[in-house]
Structure formats: C-alpha cells, structure tokens
Enzyme design. Structure first.
Site, mmCIF file in Angstrom:
data_model
loop_
_atom_site.group_PDB
_atom_site.id
_atom_site.type_symbol
_atom_site.label_atom_id
_atom_site.label_comp_id
_atom_site.label_asym_id
_atom_site.label_seq_id
_atom_site.Cartn_x
_atom_site.Cartn_y
_atom_site.Cartn_z
ATOM 1 N N HIS A 1 0.808 -1.226 0.000
ATOM 2 C CA HIS A 1 0.000 0.000 0.000
ATOM 3 C C HIS A 1 0.826 1.252 0.000
ATOM 4 O O HIS A 1 0.466 2.254 -0.625
ATOM 5 C CB HIS A 1 -0.940 -0.024 1.197
ATOM 6 N N CYS B 1 -7.303 -2.606 -15.265
ATOM 7 C CA CYS B 1 -6.807 -1.589 -14.333
ATOM 8 C C CYS B 1 -5.653 -2.069 -13.456
ATOM 9 O O CYS B 1 -5.330 -1.445 -12.457
ATOM 10 C CB CYS B 1 -7.953 -1.077 -13.456
HETATM 11 C C1 PEP Z 1 -5.782 -5.739 -9.537
HETATM 12 O O1 PEP Z 1 -5.886 -6.727 -8.825
HETATM 13 O O2 PEP Z 1 -5.215 -5.734 -10.642
HETATM 14 C C2 PEP Z 1 -6.356 -4.446 -9.107
HETATM 15 C C3 PEP Z 1 -6.446 -3.446 -9.930
HETATM 16 O O3 PEP Z 1 -6.739 -4.320 -7.817
HETATM 17 P P1 PEP Z 1 -5.761 -4.236 -6.578
HETATM 18 O O4 PEP Z 1 -4.364 -3.995 -7.096
HETATM 19 O O5 PEP Z 1 -6.230 -3.097 -5.748
HETATM 20 O O6 PEP Z 1 -5.917 -5.557 -5.942
#
Ligand code: PEP
Ligand code: MG
Length: 753
Positions: free
Chosen positions: A367, A680
């Site tokens: 994070h 994403c």
């Molecule tokens: C992913 O898993 O690619 C995503 C965009 O979500 P996070 O990175 O927040 O798990």
C-alpha cells in the site's frame, strides 16, 4: 591483574575530563592511551584508526615506540589488529606472536609483549578503528577488562562521530561517510530524484555518555523498557498495526527481545561500566549491528535487525518519545529512508518537500507503494542494508527507473543524473503537450486512457494527466488512512468531491476491497493462512452486508442524479454478482423511498481477477454493465505467485503467453456480449505491456496518473491491427515471455515505449 569493580567508572570519569580539555585531538588521544594503559595495568595501549584507503594507522600509543605513530599502517585484514577490524569483535591472545596472523613491525618494538587484547571501535556497526592493550606476561584478560576496553572504544567512537575529536581529515569515520555507495532495489514508483536523506525514524545522537549516578541510570533504563514494552503490547492488542506500517511478526519479535534476558544482561553490564542509559543502549546496539553485518544466515540477520530496531526505539523513548521525521523540519529535497512504512505515515509528510522514498522492505503491490505512486515520488524498495550505510543529511539520488539508490554520489554521478532529470523533464513536457490530444492509434482506433486513484490528492491528476476518467477508484485507501470506519456522511462527502472534480468524465468506484493484506487498523479479522485467498473484498461485503450497504448508500447519495459506476472486486461466480446487485437494488429502493434523487444511470460492473471467472464469462458478462480486469490479482492467481513476495513476484512475466491468452479470452467474450471492458492492473501503466493489451483488443485501460503520458505517446505511434497480427503469431508459437519479441517489434516499427 584483574580490574577492581570501580576501575571502569574511574576510567570513564577520567576519559570525560580528557575529552573536555581544550587541546588538540592528537594531544587528547595521547592522553587517552596513557589513561587506559594505567587503568588496565597494561604496559601498552594503542589506538588505530581506519583511513580512507581502508588501512589502519597507528594514531596514538603508550608503550610502543612513539616514532611508529602515524608511520605504522596495517592493510585491511593484516595482523591481529586487522583481524579484529575485519571481524568487528574483541579478541585476545595470551601469546600473540605465535598467532599465524601476527604481523611483525620492527618500528613498533612490540616483540617483547606477549598478551594482547583488542576491541573494535564501532560506528553504526562498521569498524572505524581498533583499540588494543598489551602486557609482557602471558595472561588472560577478564570479561570486565574486555568490557571496559569496549566502553572506552565506544566513547572514542562517539567523540569522533560528534566532531568532538577531529582526529584527521582522513579519519576512519570521515572516510566511510565520504565514500559513495550504490544500492539496488525494486522500483515501486517511477522517477528520478536528487536530494538529501531524512531517516523516517530519526537516530538519536547520544551526547552524554558517562553516568553521574549509575543507579539513577539503571532506573531510567528500566522505566524506558517498561514504557516501550507497554507500547508494543498495546499496539499488538489493539491490532493498530497498519497505520504505522508495522508487521505483527516484527512487533512480536520486538516483544520477545524486550523480554530477552541476554539483551537485558548486556545492557546491565554496559551500565555497570559507568555509561548513561542511552550510551548503554548504544553500546549494545553497536555490538548487535556489528554482528548483524557479519551474519550470513538471513534469518539470524533479520532477528539481529529486530534488536537493532528495538534499540533505536528505546533510545527514542529515553529521549522523551521523539516521533518520526514527519514532524520535524524537512529539507526541500527530502529523500525519505525507512525499513518499512505504512501508507498513512507517508501521507503525514509534506508532499512539497518529498522527492524520493527508499524502503528496505515491501513489494511494489504494497500500500505504501500505491501511495508513493499516487504522490508521484520516485520510490524503490528492497534496498537491503541501506539504513546501515546512511546518515541523515547525506546527499542521495533515487533512480527509480533503474531501481538504484546512490548515497554520497561522486560529482560525476550527480552530473549524469542531473542530465537524466533534465531529460525526463523534457520528456514530461512532451507528454504534457499531448494532454489534450486524443489517444488514437495510427490506424484510427480510439483508446480510452484512465487513471487509478484512491485519495483526494489524486484529483488534480485527472486534469494534469489529460486522462479520460477514473478507471479505478480504490475506495479502501480512504478507509485505510482513517482511524475509525468512515461514517456515511463522511463517505458521501468524499465521493461527492470526486464526482464534482471529475465533471463529465466517468468515475468507477470499486467497492471496499479490504481483507487479505489490506488491513483496516480498527477492524479485527482473524489471522489467515493465505490472506490473498481469504476473507476479502466481495466475500466480506456479502458476509457483512451492513458495511457494503453503507458504502453503496453513500455512493448513491453522492451521485445525486449523476451517472454512478460501482465495480465489485474479486467476483468468483455468478451468485456473488447477483447477490451484490440485489443489495445495491435494495439501496436504490430505499433512496427512492426517501425521495432522494436517483443516479441518472447506475452501472454495476465486475472485476475479473479470479481465474474461475474465465470459464463463466458467458454467464457473468450478460449480468454486468461493464467489466474490468484486475490483472495484478488475476496474474498472481493464474501463475500461483504471490504478488507481494519478492522472491516469486517476478517469476512469471505478465507478457507470458499463458497470461496474454487468458486476456484474449476475456476480450473476445466481452466483444461477444458487447460489454465495455477495461483493465486496471499495474501492467496497463507500462508502455510495452500496454502496447500488448491494445494489440490484444483492449480499448480502455487504467493506470497511475504518471503513466498516462508515456502510454499515450505509445498509442499515438502504434498501428494496432499490424500488432494484432504479430501477436497472434507469437501466441501461437511461443511458450515463454514475448517481452523481447515485443521490444524488437516496437523498435522495428518505431512505437514509443
Ligand atoms: C488488480 O488486482 O489488478 C487491481 C487493480 O486491484 P488491486 O491492485 O487493488 O488488488
Ligand atoms: Mg485486485
């Protein structure tokens, strides 16, 4: 002849008097060796200091030939003195001359002395010199004598470090401090930053070394240890770990060491030699660091690291609870260095002054890494050993393109990086010029480039980057930096501010994706064996619908007649999507019943990040208004490689044909069902990977704001249908990563990656 009990303290008192005298450094060192020799009833006491070329120079002696001072140099590792320097620990020999490492130096006249005791002079775990005593007779030096000599060595080290003893321009500490060093790490946020080191957890400089009243110092230390253990216990009990970026294991190790008898005994022994509480902690810490640097076994090294950290905290308690560097005066060009850090702690710093971040631990998917990217600061992690090698105020360069940190760089390195920074600035200017240019490929395909966001300070990035919208708003980041669950009104306010800032541009809010490694400080969850596969995201939302419904209610209120897009993370099957949708529908009914304005359009989408969904696309997609691939999780599950574990995270490339074929399956299914599709995950922000995605057929991707420019430059130089043909060929014949082939393709076709 052993020392009497009071002797070490007497020695320390005298040392203090000598150090306080207004004489030249040499004169004071000459007195120190006389003092030590007489106090320890030794015929010889000699002091060697390390020079810039790493040799050890005789700086002062009582008993050896005075002519040898500044003339006797021992190469690194040479003689018994070199051996002690190399090992960084005390050694004694009853008959030194018979030792194979003994190095005969006729100029010193030391051949008549048989017994030899030497201790390293340590600074931050590094040997900066050696202090020795010798006797004519063959004898054994008692533990108390070794201890007393070590304490004297520490006093000398501290005097050198604090500038109280400017021994020589070429003195060991000076030499080490001036040496430039290079560390490698893993890039967690791209960029290049030149600046000055700030230690997140400031080191306390111990200025008062010698105790006036030993009993008083013992009481102070006992109180401080109690306070520290109380703090650790409290944090563990409250589970208040995330805010401080603490790992439970580390705190548990702290707790273990805080109760460790050996550690406490060593502290007590150091106190008995007449040191202050701070100096005793420092003494034991120095020894620990020296041992740590020699440890090969990574597990043992890690444990010693924990003791080192614990000592640092104890020093801060003794100093009256000094906080992290965030509260202090930061230089304009801060390069922040820490072992680990939580996202909220990073946010405590003044963004205007932060240039770079270097961590010893933590993966690119952690994070704090996500926050560093959102802040747009150059950051690397996994830079092992950095904390041992830097001091606050050191000049440093973070190269988060090459994953490097340069400490105390040479003028040539600075010049090279200044060029690099100028080059980057020019490139940034080019990207800025593209801000209002639509991302259209050479063959006329419009690609939607969006940003990933999660905090209010992300909002200006929407305009600055020229993105089409927010493709992923990670709502959990707001929850992670709060100290209690954000209430309905608070959530509504934040979501409204985001929609206001976005205007006509779409914003996709992802419902709370906590659990697993995303811990909320105020929300207790049971420890899980496999948190990434555990009680997280949609699973938690469906089991605790009140939480989910509050969030949906806040989103509906914030939308207030505008379009609202809600995206559901970690959907594993059709039932999860329909259950979540039913909860959303219920909230819409309640909204209407209260006479509030409904969203103009409500779109509910599914994240595709659980591999099982690949085989249910034809059932799930018709029920979704849109879908977005979470490639970070999808790839970690597909290849069974933990995205946060640096030992395996890079093992499989996202450009492996298996990964790309999975993505192709999703693109084809979305086209079949005419469902808008986005991606994403982090791969969308890397121009080469993004090129592959567009080649596969993605028309919408979402990334960190800083990536929009480089990715747009790539899109504008790409012939998407030509790449599609090449990709199909590659996927048909390759069984390992197509990275190199795609790089050659880009070079051949002039695609900007
Ligand atoms: C992913 O898993 O690619 C995503 C965009 O979500 P996070 O990175 O927040 O798990
Ligand atoms: Mg995910």
């Amino acid at each position: 002849m052993p020392l009497s009990v009071g002797a070490p303290r007497l020695l320390l008192r005298r040392l203090r008097e000598v150090m306080a005298e207004r004489e030249s450094a040499q004169a004071r060192l000459d007195k120190v060796v006389v003092l030590v020799a007489s106090n320890m009833v030794a015929e010889v006491c000699s002091l060697y200091l390390r020079r810039r070329d790493t040799s050890l120079e005789l700086f002062a002696t009582e008993g050896l030939n005075p002519e040898a001072v500044h003339n006797t140099h021992l190469k690194a590792g040479e003689g018994l003195v070199g051996l002690i320097a190399e090992h960084g620990e005390p050694m004694q020999f009853a008959d030194a001359q018979t030792h194979p490492a003994f190095s005969y130096r006729p100029e010193t006249g030391e051949e008549v002395y048989h017994s030899f005791l030497g201790v390293p002079i340590l600074r931050a775990g590094h040997t900066i010199g050696v202090l020795t005593v010798q006797n004519r007779t063959q004898r054994h030096y008692s533990d108390e004598e070794v201890e007393a000599l070590q304490t004297t060595a520490m006093v000398i080290a501290e005097m050198i470090a604090s500038g109280g003893l400017a021994v020589s321009e070429e003195g060991g500490q000076e030499a080490r401090r001036e040496q430039s060093a290079r560390f490698t790490g893993v890039t967690i946020s791209e960029g290049v930053a030149l600046g000055h080191v700030v230690l997140h957890e400031p080191r306390i400089v111990v200025t008062k070394l010698i105790a006036e009243d030993v009993e008083f110092e013992r009481r102070r230390l006992a109180q401080a240890i109690d306070e520290l253990t109380g703090m650790i216990d409290g944090m563990l009990e409250r589970g208040d770990l995330q805010r401080a970026g603490e790992h439970r294991e580390v705190l548990e190790a702290f707790r273990m060491f805080a109760h460790d008898r050996g550690w406490r005994r060593r502290l007590d022994e150091a106190l008995l030699t007449g040191l202050t509480a701070e100096a005793a902690v420092q003494r034991v810490r120095n020894d620990t660091r020296a041992r740590m640097l020699r440890q090969i076994d990574p597990y043992a090294r890690e444990r010693l690291h924990d003791i080192d950290d614990l000592s640092n905290r104890l020093l801060r308690v003794l100093a009256g609870g000094v906080g992290t560097a965030a509260a202090g005066n930061l230089p304009q060009d801060t390069i922040l260095i820490a072992r680990t850090m939580g996202p909220a702690e990073l946010l405590d710093y003044d963004r205007q002054r932060l240039r770079g971040l270097v961590l010893e631990e933590g993966g690119a998917a952690s994070h704090v890494a996500i926050v560093a990217r959102a802040l747009g600061i150059a950051a690397i992690s996994q830079a092992k050993g950095v904390l041992d090698a830097v001091e606050a105020g050191d000049a440093a360069i973070v190269d988060a393109e090459g994953g490097e940190l340069h400490v105390r760089p040479t003028p040539e390195v600075v010049a090279a990086y200044a060029d690099k920074v100028r080059f980057r600035a020019r490139r940034q200017a080019q990207y800025a010029a593209l801000r209002n240019v639509p991302a259209v490929t050479l063959d006329g395909e419009r690609v939607s480039l969006n940003i990933n966001a999660g905090l209010v300070f992300d909002l200006p990035h929407l305009d600055q980057s020229g993105a089409d919208g927010i493709g992923l708003f990670r709502t959990e980041l707001q929850f992670m930096i709060a100290s209690t669950f954000p209430r309905l009104e608070q959530q509504t306010r934040i979501y409204k501010a985001i929609l206001d800032a976005a205007g006509e541009r779409p914003v996709t809010f992802r419902s709370l994706d906590v659990g697993g490694d995303k811990v909320l400080p105020y929300f207790r969850v049971n420890k899980e064996e496999n948190p990434a596969l555990g009680w997280r995201a949609i699973r938690m939302a469906l089991d605790r619908p009140a939480l989910f419904r509050t969030q949906v209610r806040a989103l509906l209120r914030a939308a207030h007649g505008r379009e609202l897009r809600i995206m559901l993370p970690m959907i594993g099957d059709v039932a999860e999507l329909t259950a979540a949708r039913a909860l959303i529908d219920r909230e819409v009914t309640i909204l209407k019943r209260h006479g509030r304005l409904e969203p103009r359009k409500l779109l509910v989408g599914a994240m595709i990040e659980v591999p099982a969904l690949l085989f249910q696309l034809d059932r799930v997609l018709p029920l979704a208004d849109f879908a977005s691939v979470g490639s970070n999780d999808l790839m970690q599950f597909l290849f069974a490689t933990d995205r946060g574990n640096m030992l395996v995270a890079d093992r499989f490339d996202a450009l492996n044909p298996a990964g790309l074929m999975a993505l192709r399956v999703i693109v084809e299914a979305a086209a079949r069902h005419d469902v808008p599709l986005n991606l994403c995950g982090e791969m969308a922000g890397k121009p080469l990977e993004a090129m592959a995605l567009i080649g596969l057929g993605f028309r919408s991707i979402s990334m960190a704001p800083a990536s929009v420019g480089p990715v747009k430059a790539m899109v504008l130089s790409l012939d998407r249908s030509d790449l599609w043909v090449r990709l199909q060929e590659l996927l048909a014949c390759k069984s390992t990563s197509v990275r190199e082939e795609l790089k050659s393709y880009a070079a051949e076709k002039g695609v900007q990656i």
